[in-house]
Write a protein that holds these residues in place. Structure first.
Motif, short mmCIF file in Angstrom:
data_model
loop_
_atom_site.label_atom_id
_atom_site.label_comp_id
_atom_site.label_asym_id
_atom_site.label_seq_id
_atom_site.Cartn_x
_atom_site.Cartn_y
_atom_site.Cartn_z
N ALA A 383 0.83 -1.21 0.00
CA ALA A 383 0.00 0.00 0.00
C ALA A 383 0.86 1.26 0.00
O ALA A 383 0.52 2.26 -0.63
CB ALA A 383 -0.93 -0.01 1.21
N ASN A 384 2.01 1.22 0.68
CA ASN A 384 2.87 2.40 0.78
C ASN A 384 3.58 2.75 -0.53
O ASN A 384 4.13 3.83 -0.67
CB ASN A 384 3.92 2.20 1.87
N LEU A 385 3.60 1.80 -1.46
CA LEU A 385 4.26 2.09 -2.74
C LEU A 385 3.39 2.94 -3.64
O LEU A 385 3.88 3.61 -4.54
CB LEU A 385 4.65 0.79 -3.44
N VAL A 386 2.08 2.94 -3.38
CA VAL A 386 1.18 3.71 -4.25
C VAL A 386 1.41 5.23 -4.09
O VAL A 386 1.60 5.91 -5.09
CB VAL A 386 -0.30 3.31 -4.02
N LEU A 418 -5.51 8.99 2.72
CA LEU A 418 -4.91 7.91 3.50
C LEU A 418 -5.55 7.90 4.89
O LEU A 418 -5.62 8.93 5.56
CB LEU A 418 -3.42 8.20 3.62
N VAL A 419 -6.04 6.74 5.29
CA VAL A 419 -6.55 6.62 6.65
C VAL A 419 -5.75 5.52 7.33
O VAL A 419 -5.78 4.37 6.90
CB VAL A 419 -8.06 6.25 6.67
N GLN A 483 -10.48 7.67 14.69
CA GLN A 483 -10.72 7.07 13.38
C GLN A 483 -11.79 7.83 12.62
O GLN A 483 -11.68 8.01 11.40
CB GLN A 483 -11.17 5.63 13.57
N ARG A 484 -12.81 8.25 13.34
CA ARG A 484 -13.88 8.96 12.64
C ARG A 484 -13.39 10.33 12.15
O ARG A 484 -13.80 10.80 11.10
CB ARG A 484 -15.12 9.08 13.54
N ILE A 485 -12.51 10.94 12.92
CA ILE A 485 -11.93 12.21 12.44
C ILE A 485 -11.08 11.95 11.20
O ILE A 485 -11.13 12.71 10.22
CB ILE A 485 -11.11 12.88 13.57
N ALA A 486 -10.34 10.84 11.23
CA ALA A 486 -9.52 10.50 10.05
C ALA A 486 -10.41 10.24 8.84
O ALA A 486 -10.09 10.65 7.71
CB ALA A 486 -8.68 9.27 10.35
N LEU A 487 -11.55 9.59 9.06
CA LEU A 487 -12.48 9.35 7.94
C LEU A 487 -13.05 10.66 7.43
O LEU A 487 -13.19 10.86 6.21
CB LEU A 487 -13.61 8.42 8.39
N ALA A 488 -13.38 11.57 8.34
CA ALA A 488 -13.91 12.87 7.92
C ALA A 488 -12.87 13.61 7.06
O ALA A 488 -13.21 14.24 6.06
CB ALA A 488 -14.28 13.71 9.14
N ALA A 495 -10.54 12.31 -2.62
CA ALA A 495 -9.57 11.89 -3.63
C ALA A 495 -10.08 10.63 -4.32
O ALA A 495 -10.81 9.85 -3.72
CB ALA A 495 -8.23 11.61 -2.96
N PRO A 496 -9.69 10.41 -5.58
CA PRO A 496 -10.15 9.22 -6.30
C PRO A 496 -9.55 7.92 -5.77
O PRO A 496 -10.09 6.85 -6.02
CB PRO A 496 -9.70 9.48 -7.74
N LEU A 497 -8.42 8.02 -5.06
CA LEU A 497 -7.79 6.82 -4.50
C LEU A 497 -7.86 6.89 -2.99
O LEU A 497 -7.58 7.93 -2.39
CB LEU A 497 -6.32 6.74 -4.91
N LEU A 498 -8.20 5.77 -2.39
CA LEU A 498 -8.29 5.74 -0.93
C LEU A 498 -7.49 4.55 -0.42
O LEU A 498 -7.66 3.43 -0.89
CB LEU A 498 -9.77 5.60 -0.54
N ILE A 499 -6.59 4.83 0.51
CA ILE A 499 -5.83 3.75 1.12
C ILE A 499 -6.19 3.70 2.59
O ILE A 499 -6.09 4.69 3.31
CB ILE A 499 -4.31 3.97 0.96
#
Ligand code: ADP
Length: 580
Positions: A383-386, A418-419, A483-488, A495-499
């Motif tokens: 995942a970190n390579l993306v 990124l979450v 986590q919910r703050i990170a999701l917000a 963004a079109p990509l979500l990790i």
């Protein structure tokens, strides 16, 4: 000295105050080196000699006023010199620290992970401080002390030509260079020890910061005594290193003073031989004393240069570290990406042993892709390579057919939200922490994101709502709330990509349900890579990649993998059993 040349641009930045400081330093040097001996030679005799018998009190006062005058010039120029040197010094320190800090922002993560953060901290605070001290001392005493010396020697030479004590003066001049010997000897000793000192300082800071990052563990495992012992051992070696420097540096002044006493005694003997007058003798001794003083200071300066060199070495280890992950020379123009991710023959190693082996996979836009596999299999690394946190060893990672190395880092990363498992919050208000997702977001948009992430309810319940300060690393919030703050933030970023690195720790059921619901909304229309730990997430994924020891050993959807792949079946059954 040559070592510091590339850093002289820091001095250029403070040209104004530094020039003033150096000019005042010159004035100070001349008024000390030549002014004080001249007072002894001319003012005292003018009043006390028999020729002065006819002087009126007014004239005597006028002559005597030369004494405070010389001291006044010396005092004001000395003061302004110190003030402007200090001013230049703090400015230089500011610039140095900023450069160092900026460099840390762009260095590859692999470099930062190799270093202890306390040591990096110590380089940024203690070593920059030392270097600042050296640079300003160099700028200041590097001019002022030689000038005082020149002033004193100038006075001696002048005396040699105007009185008959030429021989006397020559003796004095021979002794001055002799005192340079201890300066050189001590300087060599100090350099090596200064290196040790700064390194010890770094390791003590490391122990400190490690301890503060693990306050819970220390109490839980009863490590208080062990930690105190570790810290005591660190500070003890720091003290030892400090005293080793003190041993040599402090010997310098007494050594030079003894030498100067020998010089004065020798002068006395020669003075007796040549029959010079008392005033000339005292003036010459004053000038002699005035020339030892700068030699002493130049010696101390030499020690500081050695210590500065040690600090510089440590800073340069970071400042000269190549920034390997950079924007390409001719970046492709990238707007909003569609989100077709592909790995083609990707091999990657942190050190020597590869962590990913020849990985080839396509994740079409709009796919929710779950990564599963035993711990250490390489999912996080994949995942970190993306976002190009690390550079592939071989092969390529592409998005929409474009190599990630062909895009500007900012363009690439703007397209990724990124979450992480344990989201980091800054010690700021909840609102500002949300804004990190998209700093230009309007108030209404921030609110909408918080509502979508099911964060709005609990935020309103906090003492000051959105203006509540969350504490360092968000300590005042629960794991589920963070986590919910990170999701917000991810909603805001849009963004079109979500990790997504799913939390392994169990959350309270209310958080759990809220987060699952928020996630379902968040993933719509995005290409999603989830490092999945929950069976519900895994089952809902449209593509599952099974990792084992750096390879993708199977891929497909839940039903097909469950039927065909033994590793997947065992992992899934274990998850299911754990959750049930
Ligand atoms: P997973 O996410 O599947 O648990 P990771 O991708 O985190 O696995 O790790 C894969 C391997 O790489 C492991 O053997 C781990 O020890 C190693 N590794 C992970 N991060 C680093 C790092 N920063 N430096 C060195 N090795 C690392």
């Amino acid at each position: 000295m040559r070592r510091f040349r590339p850093y002289l641009h820091y001095l250029k930045m403070v040209r104004g105050p530094l020039t003033t400081a150096i000019f005042c330093g010159l004035l100070y040097g001349v008024s000390s080196g030549a002014g004080l001996p001249a007072l002894v030679k001319y003012i005292f005799p003018a009043i006390f000699s028999h020729k002065a018998d006819g002087l009126s009190l007014g004239t005597v006062a006028l002559i005597a006023s030369c004494i405070p005058l010389v001291f006044l010039v010396r005092a004001i120029s000395g003061y302004l010199n110190s003030y402007y040197i200090q001013l230049s010094g703090v400015r230089i320190l500011e610039a140095l620290r900023l450069d160092y800090f900026r460099k840390l922002q762009v260095l590859p993560l692999s470099f930062l992970q190799r270093k202890a953060s306390g040591d990096l901290l110590s380089r940024g605070m203690a070593d920059t401080q030392q270097l600042q001290f050296t640079l300003t001392l160099l700028a200041n005493d590097g001019v002022k002390q030689p000038m005082t010396l020149a002033g004193a020697i100038g006075f001696l030479v002048w005396q040699a030509f105007t009185t008959d004590g030429v021989l006397l003066v020559l003796v004095c001049l021979v002794i001055v260079p002799l005192s340079v010997l201890p300066v050189r000897y001590v300087g060599r000793k100090v350099l090596r020890r200064a290196h040790q000192l700064q390194a010890h300082l770094g390791s003590v800071t490391s122990i400190f910061s490690e301890n503060l990052a693990a306050t819970r563990e220390v109490r839980a495992f009863g490590l208080e005594q062990r930690e105190a012992d570790r810290f005591a051992a660190g500070t003890r070696s720091l003290v030892t290193a400090q005293m080793k420097i003190a041993k040599y540096a402090q010997a310098l002044t007494p050594a030079i003073e003894v030498l100067s006493a020998v010089g004065i005694a020798a002068t006395l003997v020669f003075a007796f031989g040549t029959g010079v007058t008392l005033e000339t003798f005292i003036a010459v001794v004053t000038a002699l004393y005035m020339s030892y003083e700068p030699v002493k200071k130049i010696g101390a300066l030499n020690n500081e240069i050695k210590r500065g060199t040690a600090a510089l070495d440590r800073l340069e280890a970071v400042l000269h570290e190549p920034v390997t992950i950079t924007d390409p020379a001719q970046p492709a123009e990238v707007g909003r990406l569609r989100g077709d991710i592909a790995f083609a023959g990707v091999t990657f190693a942190y050190d020597s042993a590869p962590v990913l082996w020849d990985v080839t996979v396509a994740i079409p836009a709009g796919t929710v892709c779950a990564l599963v596999g035993p711990s250490g299999a390489g999912k996080t690394t994949f995942a970190n390579l993306v976002p190009r946190f690390y550079e592939v060893g071989a092969g390529a990672v592409t998005i929409d057919g474009l190599d990630v190395r062909a895009m500007r880092l900012a363009d690439l990363r703007r397209n990724i939200a990124l979450v992480s498992q344990d989201p980091v919050l800054f010690n700021d208000t909840v609102y500002n922490n949300l804004l990190l997702g998209w700093p230009a977001a309007a108030h209404g948009v921030v609110m909408a994101a918080a509502i979508d992430a099911h964060a709005d309810e609990f935020i309103r319940g906090l003492a000051h709502g959105y203006d509540t300060v969350v504490g360092e690393r968000g300590v005042l919030l629960s794991g589920g709330q963070k986590q919910r703050i990170a999701l917000a933030r991810a909603f805001l970023r849009n963004a079109p990509l979500l990790i997504l690195d799913e939390a392994t720790s169990a959350l309270d059921s209310e958080s759990e349900a809220a987060i699952q619901d928020a996630l379902r909304k968040l993933v719509v229309g995005k290409t999603v890579i989830i490092i999945a730990h929950r069976f519900s997430t895994i089952r809902d994924a449209s593509l599952i990649l099974v990792f084992d020891r750096g390879e993708i050993i199977a891929r497909g959807n839940h039903a097909s993998l469950y039927a065909d792949n033994a590793l997947y079946k065992s992992l899934y059954d274990r998850q299911h059993a754990g959750a049930a």
